[in-house]
Design a protein around this motif. Structure first.
Motif, PDB file in Angstrom:
ATOM      1  N   ASP A   1      -4.209  -5.105   6.207  1.00 55.91           N
ATOM      2  CA  ASP A   1      -5.667  -5.066   6.377  1.00 55.91           C
ATOM      3  C   ASP A   1      -6.214  -3.638   6.305  1.00 55.91           C
ATOM      4  OD1 ASP A   1      -8.154  -6.269   6.657  1.00 55.91           O
ATOM      5  OD2 ASP A   1      -8.115  -6.094   8.845  1.00 55.91           O
ATOM      6  N   GLY A   2      -5.621  -2.850   5.411  1.00 51.90           N
ATOM      7  CA  GLY A   2      -6.122  -1.500   5.188  1.00 51.90           C
ATOM      8  C   GLY A   2      -5.592  -0.454   6.155  1.00 51.90           C
ATOM      9  N   GLU A   3      -4.664  -0.824   7.021  1.00 57.58           N
ATOM     10  CA  GLU A   3      -4.121   0.129   7.997  1.00 57.58           C
ATOM     11  C   GLU A   3      -2.953   0.946   7.428  1.00 57.58           C
ATOM     12  OE1 GLU A   3      -5.289   0.696  11.132  1.00 57.58           O
ATOM     13  OE2 GLU A   3      -6.930  -0.661  10.603  1.00 57.58           O
ATOM     14  N   GLY A   4      -2.277   0.437   6.414  1.00 57.89           N
ATOM     15  CA  GLY A   4      -1.136   1.150   5.838  1.00 57.89           C
ATOM     16  C   GLY A   4       0.183   0.785   6.492  1.00 57.89           C
TER      17      GLY A   4
ATOM     18  N   CYS B   1       0.811  -1.221   0.000  1.00 56.55           N
ATOM     19  CA  CYS B   1       0.000   0.000   0.000  1.00 56.55           C
ATOM     20  C   CYS B   1       0.847   1.276   0.000  1.00 56.55           C
ATOM     21  CB  CYS B   1      -0.928   0.000   1.212  1.00 56.55           C
ATOM     22  SG  CYS B   1      -2.048  -1.406   1.267  1.00 56.55           S
ATOM     23  N   ARG B   2       2.153   1.141   0.017  1.00 60.41           N
ATOM     24  CA  ARG B   2       3.057   2.286   0.150  1.00 60.41           C
ATOM     25  C   ARG B   2       2.854   3.339  -0.934  1.00 60.41           C
ATOM     26  NH1 ARG B   2       8.516   0.044   0.059  1.00 60.41           N
ATOM     27  NH2 ARG B   2       7.961  -0.632   2.130  1.00 60.41           N
ATOM     28  N   GLU B   3       2.725   2.924  -2.165  1.00 62.81           N
ATOM     29  CA  GLU B   3       2.639   3.861  -3.293  1.00 62.81           C
ATOM     30  C   GLU B   3       1.222   4.364  -3.548  1.00 62.81           C
ATOM     31  OE1 GLU B   3       5.441   4.904  -4.708  1.00 62.81           O
ATOM     32  OE2 GLU B   3       6.578   3.541  -3.422  1.00 62.81           O
ATOM     33  N   LEU B   4       0.235   3.817  -2.839  1.00 66.57           N
ATOM     34  CA  LEU B   4      -1.165   4.203  -3.063  1.00 66.57           C
ATOM     35  C   LEU B   4      -1.539   5.415  -2.216  1.00 66.57           C
ATOM     36  CD1 LEU B   4      -2.655   0.599  -2.888  1.00 66.57           C
ATOM     37  CD2 LEU B   4      -2.023   1.889  -4.950  1.00 66.57           C
TER      38      LEU B   4
END
Length: 178
Positions: free
Chosen positions: A140-143, A126-129
């Motif tokens: 789980d969506g926490e980043g 998720c780093r680049e999003l």
């Protein structure tokens, strides 16, 4: 012929209690909870104070931890019994600790177990999003996610030896914490 007690070296070192408490606080803050909890347990159960009775008996070059064993050895060898001790009291704020972690002096048993360090990592998926992905397998969506690292036994021994080296009282000198 009796044999000599072959127990390992049990040299002791005095460490200021405040330094140990500060280390416990640092370990707790760094999330090394198991180590901090064990050290806190040691601090909450202080060692017994020195007493005027001998703590060991010497017969020739053999150490005996009980008077009965020393008396048997003395009777068998014809050598005199020499009482060893008493211990001198520790300065305020200090405790007695072994210089090395060994099974023989009991220090190793007190520090056995898995000590873990928990580190929060940024999710690589998720780093680049702009927003973390709901249901991501890693975070789980926490980043971010927590990763546990086990501190190996050789590192625990190294940390302990460095603390002993830095805090040991030198003869004719007193330790002044920095």
């Amino acid at each position: 012929m009796p044999t000599e007690n072959r127990s390992s070296n049990t040299e002791m070192v005095s460490v200021p209690r405040e330094d140990i408490e500060a280390a416990c606080a640092r370990f707790a803050k760094a999330q090394i909870f198991d180590f901090s909890r064990r050290m806190r347990a040691l601090l909450d159960h202080p060692s017994p104070q020195p007493h005027p009775e001998p703590i060991a008996w010497l017969v020739g070059t053999a150490f005996w931890w009980t008077k009965e064993e020393a008396e048997r050895d003395a009777a068998a060898t014809g050598l005199p019994i020499v009482p060893i001790g008493p211990l001198v009291s520790n300065p305020d704020g200090y405790c007695l600790m072994p210089k090395r972690l060994t099974a023989e002096n009991g220090a190793k048993a007190l520090l056995l177990g898995e000590f873990k360090l928990e580190v929060t990592q940024e999710c690589p998926e998720c780093r680049e999003l702009d927003e973390p992905v709901e249901g991501c397998e890693i975070c789980d969506g926490e980043g971010e996610y927590d990763q546990r690292h086990i501190i190996p036994w050789d590192k625990i021994k190294y940390i302990y030896s460095e603390a002993v080296k830095g805090l040991a009282l030198q003869s004719n000198a007193t330790h002044k914490p920095s």
